[in-house]
Write a protein that holds these residues in place. Sequence first.
Motif, PDB file in Angstrom:
ATOM      1  N   THR A 120      -2.640  14.445 -11.412  1.00  0.00           N
ATOM      2  CA  THR A 120      -1.922  13.267 -11.898  1.00  0.00           C
ATOM      3  C   THR A 120      -1.464  12.387 -10.748  1.00  0.00           C
ATOM      4  OG1 THR A 120       0.142  14.544 -11.944  1.00  0.00           O
ATOM      5  CG2 THR A 120      -1.134  14.418 -13.983  1.00  0.00           C
ATOM      6  N   ASP A 121      -1.376  12.944  -9.533  1.00  0.00           N
ATOM      7  CA  ASP A 121      -0.992  12.154  -8.371  1.00  0.00           C
ATOM      8  C   ASP A 121      -2.155  11.359  -7.800  1.00  0.00           C
ATOM      9  OD1 ASP A 121       1.616  12.872  -8.439  1.00  0.00           O
ATOM     10  OD2 ASP A 121       1.440  14.497  -6.972  1.00  0.00           O
ATOM     11  N   GLN A 122      -3.354  11.573  -8.340  1.00  0.00           N
ATOM     12  CA  GLN A 122      -4.528  10.872  -7.847  1.00  0.00           C
ATOM     13  C   GLN A 122      -4.777   9.597  -8.647  1.00  0.00           C
ATOM     14  OE1 GLN A 122      -7.707  13.784  -7.973  1.00  0.00           O
ATOM     15  NE2 GLN A 122      -7.447  14.199  -5.784  1.00  0.00           N
ATOM     16  N   ARG A 123      -5.358   8.625  -7.980  1.00  0.00           N
ATOM     17  CA  ARG A 123      -5.725   7.383  -8.650  1.00  0.00           C
ATOM     18  C   ARG A 123      -7.199   7.094  -8.378  1.00  0.00           C
ATOM     19  NH1 ARG A 123      -2.505   1.780  -7.818  1.00  0.00           N
ATOM     20  NH2 ARG A 123      -1.253   2.636  -9.523  1.00  0.00           N
ATOM     21  N   GLN A 124      -7.915   6.749  -9.438  1.00  0.00           N
ATOM     22  CA  GLN A 124      -9.307   6.360  -9.317  1.00  0.00           C
ATOM     23  C   GLN A 124      -9.361   4.861  -9.040  1.00  0.00           C
ATOM     24  OE1 GLN A 124     -11.937   8.705  -9.591  1.00  0.00           O
ATOM     25  NE2 GLN A 124     -10.160  10.064  -9.488  1.00  0.00           N
ATOM     26  N   VAL A 125      -9.926   4.504  -7.896  1.00  0.00           N
ATOM     27  CA  VAL A 125      -9.934   3.108  -7.453  1.00  0.00           C
ATOM     28  C   VAL A 125     -11.366   2.598  -7.362  1.00  0.00           C
ATOM     29  CG1 VAL A 125      -9.266   1.515  -5.604  1.00  0.00           C
ATOM     30  CG2 VAL A 125      -7.793   3.462  -6.174  1.00  0.00           C
TER      31      VAL A 125
ATOM     32  N   GLU B 294      -1.616   9.109   0.192  1.00  0.00           N
ATOM     33  CA  GLU B 294      -2.436   8.216   1.021  1.00  0.00           C
ATOM     34  C   GLU B 294      -2.092   6.744   0.791  1.00  0.00           C
ATOM     35  OE1 GLU B 294      -6.628  10.586   1.445  1.00  0.00           O
ATOM     36  OE2 GLU B 294      -6.136   9.831  -0.556  1.00  0.00           O
ATOM     37  N   PHE B 295      -1.126   6.486  -0.065  1.00  0.00           N
ATOM     38  CA  PHE B 295      -0.786   5.117  -0.448  1.00  0.00           C
ATOM     39  C   PHE B 295       0.460   4.619   0.282  1.00  0.00           C
ATOM     40  CE2 PHE B 295       1.221   2.033  -3.429  1.00  0.00           C
ATOM     41  CZ  PHE B 295       0.195   1.108  -3.477  1.00  0.00           C
ATOM     42  N   GLN B 296       0.371   3.399   0.817  1.00  0.00           N
ATOM     43  CA  GLN B 296       1.521   2.730   1.419  1.00  0.00           C
ATOM     44  C   GLN B 296       1.777   1.442   0.648  1.00  0.00           C
ATOM     45  OE1 GLN B 296       1.463   2.469   5.780  1.00  0.00           O
ATOM     46  NE2 GLN B 296      -0.221   3.960   5.788  1.00  0.00           N
TER      47      GLN B 296
ATOM     48  N   TYR C  22      -4.376   1.997   0.628  1.00  0.00           N
ATOM     49  CA  TYR C  22      -4.757   3.405   0.707  1.00  0.00           C
ATOM     50  C   TYR C  22      -5.410   3.639   2.064  1.00  0.00           C
ATOM     51  CZ  TYR C  22      -3.836   4.485  -4.182  1.00  0.00           C
ATOM     52  OH  TYR C  22      -3.220   4.718  -5.388  1.00  0.00           O
ATOM     53  N   SER C  23      -4.935   4.644   2.761  1.00  0.00           N
ATOM     54  CA  SER C  23      -5.427   4.889   4.113  1.00  0.00           C
ATOM     55  C   SER C  23      -5.763   6.360   4.305  1.00  0.00           C
ATOM     56  CB  SER C  23      -4.362   4.465   5.136  1.00  0.00           C
ATOM     57  OG  SER C  23      -4.814   4.668   6.457  1.00  0.00           O
TER      58      SER C  23
ATOM     59  N   ASP D 106      -8.284   8.921   7.206  1.00  0.00           N
ATOM     60  CA  ASP D 106      -8.927   8.894   8.516  1.00  0.00           C
ATOM     61  C   ASP D 106     -10.441   8.733   8.463  1.00  0.00           C
ATOM     62  OD1 ASP D 106      -6.455   9.205   9.709  1.00  0.00           O
ATOM     63  OD2 ASP D 106      -6.631  11.402   9.863  1.00  0.00           O
ATOM     64  N   ASP D 107     -11.079   9.184   7.407  1.00  0.00           N
ATOM     65  CA  ASP D 107     -12.539   9.245   7.386  1.00  0.00           C
ATOM     66  C   ASP D 107     -13.219   8.015   6.797  1.00  0.00           C
ATOM     67  OD1 ASP D 107     -11.628   9.692   4.836  1.00  0.00           O
ATOM     68  OD2 ASP D 107     -13.072  11.271   4.362  1.00  0.00           O
ATOM     69  N   GLN D 108     -12.457   6.961   6.477  1.00  0.00           N
ATOM     70  CA  GLN D 108     -13.082   5.766   5.926  1.00  0.00           C
ATOM     71  C   GLN D 108     -12.176   4.556   6.134  1.00  0.00           C
ATOM     72  OE1 GLN D 108     -13.487   6.859   1.796  1.00  0.00           O
ATOM     73  NE2 GLN D 108     -11.552   5.921   1.231  1.00  0.00           N
ATOM     74  N   LYS D 109     -12.722   3.389   5.784  1.00  0.00           N
ATOM     75  CA  LYS D 109     -11.947   2.165   5.914  1.00  0.00           C
ATOM     76  C   LYS D 109     -10.753   2.179   4.969  1.00  0.00           C
ATOM     77  CE  LYS D 109     -15.466  -1.093   7.483  1.00  0.00           C
ATOM     78  NZ  LYS D 109     -14.718  -1.480   8.692  1.00  0.00           N
ATOM     79  N   ASP D 110      -9.684   1.497   5.387  1.00  0.00           N
ATOM     80  CA  ASP D 110      -8.533   1.350   4.503  1.00  0.00           C
ATOM     81  C   ASP D 110      -8.925   0.540   3.276  1.00  0.00           C
ATOM     82  OD1 ASP D 110      -7.016   2.711   6.329  1.00  0.00           O
ATOM     83  OD2 ASP D 110      -6.096   0.932   7.201  1.00  0.00           O
TER      84      ASP D 110
END
Length: 289
Positions: free
Chosen positions: A15-20, A238-240, A261-262, A264-268
């Motif tokens: 539930t803490d995850q968001r599909q973007v 991962e969200f700011q 969303y940030s 390390d392994d991909q673009k923000d």
Amino acid sequence: MESNTSRVSKASKFTDQRQVFTFFVEEMMFGLNVDNVLMLDQNIDKIQRVPVEEQGFCGVIKFQGVVVPVLDFAHRVGIRSGLDAKKQLLEQISQRESQHLDWVQQLSQSLTSGDTFLLDLATSDCDSALWFRQFDSRDETLNDIIHAFIEPHNQLHQAGEQAMKQVRREGSDSVVNDFKHKANQVLLTLKTLGKRAKEQVESDMRQVLLFITDDGKTPRYALLIDEINDVISYDAAEFQSTANGALSQIKKIREILLGIYSRDDQKDCLLFDINKLADEQQTQVKSTA
């Protein structure tokens, strides 16, 4: 047997995850909640222009009989679109080709007349050489084509430098003819590479309509975007948010983005606000040059 605590922990994490849903504008990755995506459509030719001037407003399109406004996402937020960038790149490739032709003509004239050659003779001084070396795109095929310019471009300058040295010893006629022969061969190679580069750029110059929804059924507006990326699952950690913290200090960021969303392994991923994007009062996160 899995414990209740373990099941609760996994459910909480889910539930803490968001599909973007994400897409690119040049090198920037933008996103929105996947629930706000109604559908994608490639029929941009169906956009009907209307006599209304508003930043990023393209016109209207019909969706199942409903008239829907169309917004060019990049222009709406005040940045250069990927399509704009590709048009500029096509111009740059054509300019390089013209510059090479002019370079050969002026050097030939200088070798014949003895007049001072005013252009860059050495490869190291040539801005085209720097452009070829520093070119970087997410299109690896295009990268390979542009970087393939480096060797023949160096050969062209080397032929020019050699001709300039020889003309003092051998006279101009034989040197100029030999230089023109070598230069024309290299120019043909550069022209072939230029054609391939343009074809590669043009093959990727297609835009897509992204229909935005509030209720999952009806379209609110459609966005004209350049490059679809993927649906990415992000954790809440991962969200700011732009509502508080350091990002809240920049007003223009808050006027467009919900947060970033940030990882390390991909673009923000810049998560934009579908409500603010449609507000009448327009904002710009970056001025177009």
